[in-house]
Design a protein around this motif. Sequence first.
Motif, mmCIF file in Angstrom:
data_model
loop_
_atom_site.group_PDB
_atom_site.id
_atom_site.type_symbol
_atom_site.label_atom_id
_atom_site.label_comp_id
_atom_site.label_asym_id
_atom_site.label_seq_id
_atom_site.Cartn_x
_atom_site.Cartn_y
_atom_site.Cartn_z
ATOM 1 N N ASN A 1 -64.314 22.049 80.502
ATOM 2 C CA ASN A 1 -63.639 21.995 81.777
ATOM 3 C C ASN A 1 -64.641 22.348 82.878
ATOM 4 O O ASN A 1 -65.302 23.385 82.845
ATOM 5 C CB ASN A 1 -62.469 22.974 81.718
ATOM 6 C CG ASN A 1 -61.655 23.083 82.962
ATOM 7 O OD1 ASN A 1 -62.137 22.938 84.074
ATOM 8 N ND2 ASN A 1 -60.384 23.384 82.795
ATOM 9 N N ASN A 4 -64.016 25.754 84.728
ATOM 10 C CA ASN A 4 -64.427 26.918 83.952
ATOM 11 C C ASN A 4 -65.948 27.083 83.977
ATOM 12 O O ASN A 4 -66.452 28.199 84.122
ATOM 13 C CB ASN A 4 -63.917 26.822 82.517
ATOM 14 C CG ASN A 4 -64.055 28.132 81.796
ATOM 15 O OD1 ASN A 4 -63.791 29.192 82.355
ATOM 16 N ND2 ASN A 4 -64.487 28.081 80.552
ATOM 17 N N PHE A 53 -56.122 27.164 88.171
ATOM 18 C CA PHE A 53 -57.281 27.840 87.609
ATOM 19 C C PHE A 53 -57.443 29.236 88.209
ATOM 20 O O PHE A 53 -57.757 30.190 87.495
ATOM 21 C CB PHE A 53 -58.550 27.013 87.829
ATOM 22 C CG PHE A 53 -59.742 27.621 87.149
ATOM 23 C CD1 PHE A 53 -59.946 27.400 85.796
ATOM 24 C CD2 PHE A 53 -60.616 28.450 87.840
ATOM 25 C CE1 PHE A 53 -61.025 27.985 85.150
ATOM 26 C CE2 PHE A 53 -61.687 29.026 87.197
ATOM 27 C CZ PHE A 53 -61.900 28.802 85.852
#
Length: 154
Positions: A1, A4, A53
């Motif tokens: 991702n 991330n 997120f």
Amino acid sequence: NLLNTMYQLMQYPLDFQYDFTDEDDAEEELFRFELRKFHKKMLHIAPDMCLSFICEAFTNMPMPISTAPTSQLEASLRLVYHHSEGTKIGTAVVMKNGSFHNVVLALHQSDITLHSHPEILMLYYDMAVRYHHILKNESNEQSELLRIVLDAMT
């Protein structure tokens, strides 16, 4: 991702001293500037995913938040602070988003002002000023939170 990976890269190394006159620290800050530009592009493309997120980053934060590692907390606060910059809709609309609103309120209700690192406190206060309207337009309980935040700054 990608988010991330960006988040991991945003976290300063443990030996970082926040001395921007030091050549190595200055290079780290320049790198972080480029990451912020990337973050703004991500916000423009997928603001809801970026907000999810942010929520996940704080959910995974050690509690109480005042004991969270400086690099992790600093990166998470930067995501919140810069969240409105990359969206197409602007700060006023972002602040009305329920999830974002709740993240900011949760930070104000946390023990973040007890964190030992001055960079965390400065970034938190910058975030509090940027998003002060969230508390300003709230009920009496949140108005009390605004008073507490302002008292903590003095």
